[in-house]
Write an enzyme that holds these catalytic residues in place. Sequence first.
Site, mmCIF file in Angstrom:
data_model
loop_
_atom_site.group_PDB
_atom_site.id
_atom_site.type_symbol
_atom_site.label_atom_id
_atom_site.label_comp_id
_atom_site.label_asym_id
_atom_site.label_seq_id
_atom_site.Cartn_x
_atom_site.Cartn_y
_atom_site.Cartn_z
ATOM 1 N N ASP A 93 0.853 -1.175 0.000
ATOM 2 C CA ASP A 93 0.000 0.000 0.000
ATOM 3 C C ASP A 93 0.898 1.236 0.000
ATOM 4 O OD1 ASP A 93 -2.087 1.732 0.209
ATOM 5 O OD2 ASP A 93 -2.815 1.007 2.145
ATOM 6 N N SER A 94 0.395 2.332 -0.530
ATOM 7 C CA SER A 94 1.248 3.506 -0.745
ATOM 8 C C SER A 94 1.501 4.318 0.509
ATOM 9 C CB SER A 94 0.607 4.415 -1.787
ATOM 10 O OG SER A 94 -0.573 5.010 -1.265
ATOM 11 N N GLY A 95 0.712 4.099 1.559
ATOM 12 C CA GLY A 95 0.858 4.880 2.783
ATOM 13 C C GLY A 95 -0.165 5.976 2.944
ATOM 14 N N GLY A 96 -0.922 6.277 1.897
ATOM 15 C CA GLY A 96 -1.873 7.376 1.962
ATOM 16 C C GLY A 96 -2.944 7.202 3.022
ATOM 17 N N GLN A 190 -10.879 6.980 -6.702
ATOM 18 C CA GLN A 190 -11.522 7.617 -5.563
ATOM 19 C C GLN A 190 -12.848 8.228 -6.025
ATOM 20 O OE1 GLN A 190 -10.779 7.434 -2.451
ATOM 21 N NE2 GLN A 190 -8.661 6.717 -2.404
ATOM 22 N N ASP A 267 -7.959 -7.154 0.614
ATOM 23 C CA ASP A 267 -7.085 -7.340 1.773
ATOM 24 C C ASP A 267 -7.801 -6.820 3.003
ATOM 25 O OD1 ASP A 267 -5.682 -4.639 3.002
ATOM 26 O OD2 ASP A 267 -6.419 -4.362 0.962
ATOM 27 N N CYS A 305 -12.885 -28.588 9.177
ATOM 28 C CA CYS A 305 -11.791 -27.663 8.875
ATOM 29 C C CYS A 305 -10.456 -28.381 9.062
ATOM 30 C CB CYS A 305 -11.862 -26.438 9.791
ATOM 31 S SG CYS A 305 -10.504 -25.270 9.541
ATOM 32 N N CYS A 307 -7.425 -26.868 9.361
ATOM 33 C CA CYS A 307 -6.361 -26.069 9.976
ATOM 34 C C CYS A 307 -5.903 -26.743 11.261
ATOM 35 C CB CYS A 307 -6.845 -24.647 10.257
ATOM 36 S SG CYS A 307 -7.788 -24.469 11.795
ATOM 37 N N CYS A 310 -8.288 -26.709 14.371
ATOM 38 C CA CYS A 310 -9.456 -27.597 14.315
ATOM 39 C C CYS A 310 -9.061 -29.067 14.281
ATOM 40 C CB CYS A 310 -10.307 -27.253 13.093
ATOM 41 S SG CYS A 310 -11.059 -25.610 13.174
ATOM 42 N N HIS A 336 -6.427 -20.381 11.940
ATOM 43 C CA HIS A 336 -7.763 -20.812 11.536
ATOM 44 C C HIS A 336 -8.439 -19.751 10.681
ATOM 45 C CE1 HIS A 336 -11.884 -22.257 11.554
ATOM 46 N NE2 HIS A 336 -12.215 -21.013 11.846
#
Length: 376
Positions: A93-96, A190, A267, A305, A307, A310, A336
């Site tokens: 990410d650019s930081g904005g 935007q 994300d 599951c 993982c 579990c 998990h």
Amino acid sequence: MATGISFNVTATDGAARTGVISTPRGQIRTPAFMPVGTAATVKAMLPESVAATGADILLGNTYHLMLRPTAERVAALGGLHRFMNWQKPILTDSGGFQVMSLGALRKLTEEGVRFSSHIDGSKHMLTPERSMEIQKLLGSDIVMCFDECPALPATDAEVAKSMRLSMRWAQRSRDAFGDRPGHALFGIMQGGVTRDLREESAEALKAIGFDGYAVGGLAVGEGQEAMFGVLDYAPGFLPEDKPRYLMGVGKPDDIVGAVERGIDMMDCVLPSRSGRTGQAWTARGQVNLRNARHKDDPRPLEEGCQCPACRSYSRAYLHHVVKADEIIGSMLLTWHNLHYYQVLMQGLREAIAGGRLTGFVAAFHARRAEGDIEPA
């Protein structure tokens, strides 16, 4: 832009798409969820554990890494991939957004943003050119252009002014990025929740030309209904042959709704943050392991599951380590949650490929509506 990074849509179902982003560091299956490794680590996880959940790509953050340990130090130590022991693709990410949400005493000008560090109060200046420099030093595979993200609610005039500044910064980001084979630059749309501003932003970005396009400025206080309202039209303003990335989203039902509307990448810190606070995400919704009803429950957190939490531990054990603030509680629940998110993404990809998305989404919502099943 010949970057060595390509996107191929392999199937569609309504507005939803599935495909592959190919990079020199590996393929990213879409729709893709990117775990957040803000400061060169996905909290409570080893990199190989993150990979084991099925993640094809991680997200790092310019703002945090420029402050600590600094991009220059990371570059001197071989770049972010080597530094954090993750050899698959990384998007930064650019930081904005972080400057808006974390930076104290922020002063915004045409040049960029001057701010004080939330860590030690030190003064910094972040511009489109500096953001591109930092992300180059980190060695990011996918670089985000520098933008200004206004908090909602805001007036149309405020959103329009901010968006047009971001578009000027997008051109400067593109100029500063230059020609970097093997690396991609994404533009960020935007425009708040106003259709005309979103379309104006998309047209400006397409005129500049990017390898992918993000829908920014959502999940910042407008609510799911308004967000979905924007996503009903905004992806359609963007090129069909480029990835579409919805930034900072989100909860499982946000993700499913975004994919239905044509989003390819997402994300969010939620699965790891929830894991550190005793919260688990399951097909039946969210489960709070701090709740006393789990203390004598021998069942796994989620039946079926695969993982480690579990497969090998009971709800009673997870309740115990969460209540006792043992580190393993954060580790197991984060694993998990990330596993659940990746299983969800794989299910979405398979449903789109098979033309079964409507049924998959209906079943997803039906199971969540049932809620977590009480012990017998």
